[in-house]
Design a protein around this motif. Structure first.
Motif, short mmCIF file in Angstrom:
data_model
loop_
_atom_site.label_atom_id
_atom_site.label_comp_id
_atom_site.label_asym_id
_atom_site.label_seq_id
_atom_site.Cartn_x
_atom_site.Cartn_y
_atom_site.Cartn_z
N ASP A 345 0.85 -1.20 0.00
CA ASP A 345 0.00 0.00 0.00
C ASP A 345 0.88 1.25 0.00
OD1 ASP A 345 -2.28 1.46 -0.07
OD2 ASP A 345 -3.05 0.85 1.89
N PHE A 346 0.23 2.43 -0.06
CA PHE A 346 0.98 3.69 -0.08
C PHE A 346 1.77 3.84 1.22
CE2 PHE A 346 -2.57 4.92 -2.96
CZ PHE A 346 -1.80 5.19 -4.09
N ASN A 347 3.08 3.92 1.12
CA ASN A 347 3.95 4.23 2.24
C ASN A 347 5.31 4.63 1.68
OD1 ASN A 347 5.83 1.81 2.24
ND2 ASN A 347 3.84 0.77 2.44
N TRP A 348 6.17 5.09 2.54
CA TRP A 348 7.44 5.64 2.08
C TRP A 348 8.41 4.58 1.57
CZ3 TRP A 348 7.11 10.43 1.06
CH2 TRP A 348 6.29 11.27 1.82
N ASN A 349 8.03 3.32 1.74
CA ASN A 349 8.90 2.26 1.23
C ASN A 349 8.51 1.81 -0.18
OD1 ASN A 349 10.50 2.05 3.58
ND2 ASN A 349 8.89 0.86 4.59
N ASN A 350 7.36 2.26 -0.64
CA ASN A 350 6.91 1.93 -1.99
C ASN A 350 6.90 3.21 -2.84
OD1 ASN A 350 6.44 -0.77 -1.25
ND2 ASN A 350 4.38 -0.27 -0.51
N TYR A 351 7.89 3.38 -3.63
CA TYR A 351 8.00 4.63 -4.40
C TYR A 351 8.84 4.41 -5.65
CZ TYR A 351 12.69 4.98 -2.43
OH TYR A 351 14.00 4.74 -2.08
#
Length: 478
Positions: A345-351
């Protein structure tokens, strides 16, 4: 007896010549086409006035067009390859791009679904697809100003330019109409004075003819009187043509609400003009000089300067290196109701993130453009200086001319009074047999010429008064 009758005709004719204009004016009031009537028609229906009103609308349309660069854009692309029972790729790309006014950034919301045996692993997604929300921000050139903001700001600067150009064109149309009106006034007054002189000469001719038949006057006097009548008939015919031509020229400004040209009625007459010229005082001159700073020509130049200033800022911005950073948060989420594990999900580890850098080594195109813009700015500055001075001097010159018209008219009126006294004295001498018809005709013709000159001064004054306001970039309130 016949001498007394002739003297009666001469004196009565002189009185008629002096006062008939006033009586005719009171009779023909319904036929008067005044300057206020002209103003109403010109500002309501003149094509150029209507055309000038379109300038502001066109400038607003340019601003609207420039704002279109900030409109959100929705893109979608689909591609699939199936061959030999193998799905090579099945790609579906969707993006909503929202340009932001601040910092030249773009907000992007995307959804990608890229599946298939031979799909690039870098872009491969699950069957559910992948969402992304991110920004694209220029950190170098384009941060303070970019092409879309430059276009918008220049378009807004041109709003003032268009409005000033509109005022200038309308003022020009009105000034031309006023000049043509007072040219018609002069032509009509000249025609009226010559016609009165013809009527007076015709009465004198009839009186002398009767007197010659009785043997009280020689036949040569009737010949001389006849020559005077014929000469004034020629002048009247010429003056009549000039009146008709002046009416045609004035009719160029007359239109109805349907855009159909109008013509002045043949029996129309101009308004009466006062012989007491009201010369504007110094307060008005100071007021017009104060308003000169808002002259349409100066407003246009300042608007052009604002536009060039935006163009200069954009040219300077291009001297900076191009550094664009883009980043987006990723998620398998396709809606807000479904469950997605936190690590998908959207979080700072998925970018995903990217940086672009570019910088022309010599910057010749950018430096050349900047120099061109600065040269144009200098030209506008010099134009402002020169135009401002010329406008102030033109206003003062027109004001000084009005003062000269006042003194000229005062002298002319006094000369007319003196000439009328000379004519009256000549008539008395003629009654006593101490003068000749030649002298009476000469003094009478001189009087007519002097009255025509008076009307020329009045007409010239009214045109110069309109010019005073026109030079100040405005118009006289009637």
């Amino acid at each position: 007896m016949m001498m007394k009758k002739l003297s009666y005709y001469l004196i009565a004719g002189l009185l008629l010549f002096s006062w008939s204009a006033i009586h005719a004016q009171s009779i023909d009031t319904a036929r008067i086409f005044s300057l206020e009537d002209l103003e109403d028609i010109v500002f309501l229906h003149h094509p150029v006035v209507k055309q000038a009103s379109l300038l502001s609308d066109a400038a607003k349309a340019s601003v609207l067009q420039s704002k279109g660069e900030f409109d959100p854009t929705l893109k979608s692309a689909f591609g699939r390859k199936l061959f030999g029972h193998t799905e090579y790729y099945n790609n579906w790309h969707n993006e909503l791009k929202v340009p932001l006014y601040i910092a030249g950034a773009d907000l992007k919301v995307g959804y990608d679904r890229n599946v298939g045996t031979y799909t690039n692993p870098e872009t491969h997604t699950t069957d559910a697809g992948l969402m992304a929300v991110g920004l694209n921000i220029p950190l170098g050139a384009g941060l303070l100003i970019d092409a879309r903001r430059s276009t918008l700001w220049q378009a807004k600067a041109m709003l003032n330019y268009a409005e000033a150009d509109k005022v200038k064109q309308i003022n020009s149309v009105w000034f031309g109409a006023v000049k043509d009106y007072w040219n018609w006034y002069y032509a009509y007054r000249e025609y009226t004075l010559i016609k009165e002189g013809l009527e007076l000469a015709a009465k004198r001719f009839r009186a002398l003819t009767n007197q010659a038949l009785l043997g009280d006057k020689p036949g040569l006097d009737t010949i001389e009187a006849s020559i005077t009548v014929q000469d004034r008939e020629i002048q009247l015919a010429k003056s009549e043509i000039e009146v008709k031509n002046a009416m045609l020229v004035l009719s160029n400004h007359l239109w109805n609400e349907k855009g159909t040209p109008l013509e002045l009625p043949q029996d129309a007459i101009p308004q009466e003009a006062s012989q007491q010229l009201q010369i504007p005082d110094r307060v008005l001159l100071d007021s017009l000089l104060g308003l000169a700073d808002m002259h349409p020509e100066l407003v246009k130049l300042r608007a052009k300067g604002e536009q060039l200033d935006v163009e200069r800022r954009f040219a300077q911005e291009k001297l900076k290196p191009k550094v664009n950073i883009s980043g987006a948060l990723l998620s398998r989420r396709t809606d807000f109701g479904s469950y997605v594990p936190d690590y998908y999900d959207f979080n700072w580890n998925n970018y995903k993130i990217g940086v672009d850098f570019a910088f022309p080594i010599f910057l010749r195109a950018e430096r050349g453009k900047l120099k061109q813009v600065r040269f144009k700015q200098q030209q506008v500055t010099y134009d402002l200086m020169q135009s401002g001075r010329e406008i102030n001097n033109n206003i003062t010159a027109s004001f000084n001319s009005l003062t000269a018209y006042q003194s000229q008219l005062a002298v002319q009126i006094q000369s007319i009074n003196n000439q009328q006294a000379l004519l009256a004295g000549e008539l008395q001498k003629f009654d006593l047999g101490e003068s000749t018809l030649f002298l009476i005709n000469s003094r009478e013709t001189k009087l007519i010429d002097m009255k025509i000159k008076r009307e020329s001064i009045i007409s010239g004054y009214q045109k110069k008064l309109a010019e005073l306001y026109y030079k100040a970039g405005t118009r006289q309130q009637l």
